[in-house]
Design a protein around this motif. Structure first.
Motif, PDB file in Angstrom:
ATOM      1  N   THR A 121       0.729  -1.171  -0.010  1.00 55.04           N
ATOM      2  CA  THR A 121      -0.059   0.227   0.060  1.00 55.04           C
ATOM      3  C   THR A 121       0.855   1.284  -0.029  1.00 55.04           C
ATOM      4  O   THR A 121       0.293   2.487  -0.061  1.00 55.04           O
ATOM      5  CB  THR A 121      -0.904   0.017   1.210  1.00 55.04           C
ATOM      6  N   LEU A 122       2.209   1.265  -0.047  1.00 57.82           N
ATOM      7  CA  LEU A 122       2.997   2.339   0.013  1.00 57.82           C
ATOM      8  C   LEU A 122       2.949   2.998  -1.178  1.00 57.82           C
ATOM      9  O   LEU A 122       2.988   2.161  -2.181  1.00 57.82           O
ATOM     10  CB  LEU A 122       4.264   1.769   0.107  1.00 57.82           C
ATOM     11  N   LYS A 123       2.947   4.125  -1.280  1.00 59.33           N
ATOM     12  CA  LYS A 123       3.183   5.124  -2.352  1.00 59.33           C
ATOM     13  C   LYS A 123       4.807   5.294  -2.855  1.00 59.33           C
ATOM     14  O   LYS A 123       5.606   5.753  -2.239  1.00 59.33           O
ATOM     15  CB  LYS A 123       2.675   6.439  -2.415  1.00 59.33           C
ATOM     16  N   ILE A 124       4.944   4.430  -3.980  1.00 57.96           N
ATOM     17  CA  ILE A 124       6.328   4.290  -4.391  1.00 57.96           C
ATOM     18  C   ILE A 124       6.399   4.763  -5.729  1.00 57.96           C
ATOM     19  O   ILE A 124       5.442   4.559  -6.501  1.00 57.96           O
ATOM     20  CB  ILE A 124       7.130   3.211  -4.032  1.00 57.96           C
ATOM     21  N   PRO A 125       7.576   5.220  -6.375  1.00 56.23           N
ATOM     22  CA  PRO A 125       7.824   5.455  -7.735  1.00 56.23           C
ATOM     23  C   PRO A 125       7.325   4.338  -8.700  1.00 56.23           C
ATOM     24  O   PRO A 125       7.673   3.080  -8.146  1.00 56.23           O
ATOM     25  CB  PRO A 125       9.396   5.561  -8.134  1.00 56.23           C
ATOM     26  N   GLU A 126       6.269   4.507  -9.614  1.00 55.65           N
ATOM     27  CA  GLU A 126       5.995   3.509 -10.781  1.00 55.65           C
ATOM     28  C   GLU A 126       6.948   3.012 -11.596  1.00 55.65           C
ATOM     29  O   GLU A 126       7.504   3.781 -12.327  1.00 55.65           O
ATOM     30  CB  GLU A 126       4.925   3.875 -11.302  1.00 55.65           C
ATOM     31  N   ARG A 127       7.517   1.845 -11.591  1.00 64.27           N
ATOM     32  CA  ARG A 127       8.512   1.284 -12.624  1.00 64.27           C
ATOM     33  C   ARG A 127       7.989   0.625 -13.876  1.00 64.27           C
ATOM     34  O   ARG A 127       6.925   0.039 -13.753  1.00 64.27           O
ATOM     35  CB  ARG A 127       9.324   0.052 -11.748  1.00 64.27           C
ATOM     36  N   ALA A 128       8.629   0.956 -15.192  1.00 64.02           N
ATOM     37  CA  ALA A 128       8.114   0.476 -16.139  1.00 64.02           C
ATOM     38  C   ALA A 128       8.308  -1.035 -16.124  1.00 64.02           C
ATOM     39  O   ALA A 128       9.121  -1.656 -15.578  1.00 64.02           O
ATOM     40  CB  ALA A 128       8.893   1.170 -17.398  1.00 64.02           C
ATOM     41  N   THR A 129       7.394  -1.780 -16.812  1.00 60.27           N
ATOM     42  CA  THR A 129       7.872  -3.149 -16.894  1.00 60.27           C
ATOM     43  C   THR A 129       8.629  -3.261 -18.178  1.00 60.27           C
ATOM     44  O   THR A 129       9.063  -2.601 -19.075  1.00 60.27           O
ATOM     45  CB  THR A 129       6.400  -4.151 -17.164  1.00 60.27           C
ATOM     46  N   LYS A 130       9.375  -4.708 -18.145  1.00 60.87           N
ATOM     47  CA  LYS A 130      10.284  -5.012 -19.126  1.00 60.87           C
ATOM     48  C   LYS A 130       9.584  -5.366 -20.437  1.00 60.87           C
ATOM     49  O   LYS A 130       8.346  -5.861 -20.434  1.00 60.87           O
ATOM     50  CB  LYS A 130      11.170  -6.007 -18.784  1.00 60.87           C
ATOM     51  N   PRO A 131      10.132  -5.048 -21.640  1.00 62.90           N
ATOM     52  CA  PRO A 131      11.427  -4.534 -21.695  1.00 62.90           C
ATOM     53  C   PRO A 131      11.335  -2.911 -21.463  1.00 62.90           C
ATOM     54  O   PRO A 131      10.446  -2.365 -21.967  1.00 62.90           O
ATOM     55  CB  PRO A 131      11.899  -4.651 -23.135  1.00 62.90           C
ATOM     56  N   ARG A 132      12.120  -2.369 -20.923  1.00 58.89           N
ATOM     57  CA  ARG A 132      12.322  -0.956 -20.409  1.00 58.89           C
ATOM     58  C   ARG A 132      13.183  -0.273 -21.266  1.00 58.89           C
ATOM     59  O   ARG A 132      14.148  -0.755 -21.787  1.00 58.89           O
ATOM     60  CB  ARG A 132      12.684  -0.982 -18.927  1.00 58.89           C
ATOM     61  N   SER A 133      12.798   0.960 -21.497  1.00 58.58           N
ATOM     62  CA  SER A 133      13.758   1.765 -22.309  1.00 58.58           C
ATOM     63  C   SER A 133      14.343   2.841 -21.006  1.00 58.58           C
ATOM     64  O   SER A 133      15.358   3.726 -21.652  1.00 58.58           O
ATOM     65  CB  SER A 133      13.024   2.542 -23.372  1.00 58.58           C
ATOM     66  N   THR A 134      13.799   3.000 -19.958  1.00 56.20           N
ATOM     67  CA  THR A 134      14.318   3.899 -18.982  1.00 56.20           C
ATOM     68  C   THR A 134      14.405   3.149 -17.720  1.00 56.20           C
ATOM     69  O   THR A 134      13.727   2.219 -17.482  1.00 56.20           O
ATOM     70  CB  THR A 134      13.393   5.036 -18.746  1.00 56.20           C
ATOM     71  N   GLY A 135      15.268   3.536 -16.815  1.00 53.86           N
ATOM     72  CA  GLY A 135      15.216   2.799 -15.531  1.00 53.86           C
ATOM     73  C   GLY A 135      16.070   1.536 -15.731  1.00 53.86           C
ATOM     74  O   GLY A 135      16.070   0.658 -15.180  1.00 53.86           O
ATOM     75  N   ILE A 136      16.967   1.455 -16.610  1.00 49.44           N
ATOM     76  CA  ILE A 136      17.612   0.156 -16.922  1.00 49.44           C
ATOM     77  C   ILE A 136      18.892  -0.072 -15.955  1.00 49.44           C
ATOM     78  O   ILE A 136      19.611   0.792 -15.330  1.00 49.44           O
ATOM     79  CB  ILE A 136      18.300   0.527 -18.469  1.00 49.44           C
ATOM     80  N   THR A 137      18.954  -1.354 -15.682  1.00 52.35           N
ATOM     81  CA  THR A 137      19.732  -1.757 -14.546  1.00 52.35           C
ATOM     82  C   THR A 137      20.694  -2.705 -15.485  1.00 52.35           C
ATOM     83  O   THR A 137      20.195  -3.757 -15.913  1.00 52.35           O
ATOM     84  CB  THR A 137      19.195  -2.335 -13.409  1.00 52.35           C
TER      85      THR A 137
END
Length: 258
Positions: free
Chosen positions: A5-21
């Motif tokens: 229930t925490l409000k946290i940044p929404e991460r794109a699902t893969k395949p990602r074009s940003t937030g790459i690790t």
């Protein structure tokens, strides 16, 4: 990620074009490698088989199968590309990448005597067959320090114009070269000039092997910054940094979800 229930940044699902690790594999035992990749696959976009380890990894095909099964892309370190070029065996490098069904290749000039223009020429040669990730910056700390911000910007543009899909900013696995000084201090002025330029930060992959560097880039650019040379033990830790679940970024995204 587990429901919360925490409000946290929404991460794109893969395949990602940003937030790459991007995780660097410097020679993990294969069973350990499998555990790492399978456990962190949701948060992991690339594995780079560092420098020339691809040639001395007996289980390379097995490791490649692991990343493919986990939905993770891979490529060989740019130093291996440079070794082939140094010995005038560029076509052999291309054949090696085709043989291992590489979708991505890394092109760099961090060690050998090669101008950025020459490097861009190799990017053009390869971009019709692979997705090319280039690298700007030198392995030698003094050479990198002498590369002015305007030259970094010029090199990045040249690589992207040549067909590169992503430009890596060198810091080595030690975090003591390229965008960092030999003493490990980040070149803050360089980073600010890059971010103030017309270069889209989403086209950059910042090498950030240390927690300190990862925290800086997430705080400065945001949770969707592209980060590389992440250690195998730090994949989940980096994700907590991106999501504000570590003390260093705990209060960073409370005004919004990023």
């Amino acid at each position: 990620m587990r429901p919360t229930t925490l409000k946290i940044p929404e991460r794109a699902t893969k395949p990602r074009s940003t937030g790459i690790t991007m995780m660097v594999d410097g020679g993990l035992p294969t069973r350990h490698f499998r555990d790492v990749v399978e456990s962190g696959a949701e948060y992991l976009d690339f594995v780079k088989f560092g420098w020339g380890t691809a040639l001395v990894t007996e289980d390379l095909d097995e490791k490649i199968a692991v990343v493919q099964e986990a939905g993770v892309d891979f490529y060989f370190g740019g130093t291996l590309f440079e070794k082939f070029v140094l010995q005038d065996r560029f076509d052999d490098f291309r054949d090696l990448c085709h043989r291992h069904l590489c979708h991505y290749v890394e092109v760099s000039n961090g060690t050998i005597d090669m101008t950025n223009g020459e490097k861009a020429g190799y990017i053009r040669k390869l971009s019709g067959e692979f997705q090319v990730i280039s690298e700007v910056g030198f392995k030698d700390g003094t050479r990198s320090e002498n590369l002015r911000p305007s030259e970094w910007i010029e090199c990045i543009h040249e690589d992207l114009d040549a067909g590169g899909v992503l430009v890596t900013l060198e810091s080595r696995e030690s975090g003591r070269s390229g965008i960092c000084r030999p003493n490990g201090e980040l070149r803050f002025g360089l980073i600010e000039e890059l971010l103030a330029s017309d270069i889209d930060p989403d086209s950059l992959l910042f090498e950030a092997p240390s927690t300190e560097l990862q925290c800086f880039f997430v705080r400065r650019i945001g949770p969707h910054v592209n980060l590389g040379n992440v250690a195998a033990t730090a994949i989940l830790g980096l994700e907590t940094i991106r999501l504000g679940l570590r003390a260093d970024t705990l209060t960073c995204f409370e005004g919004g979800t990023g």
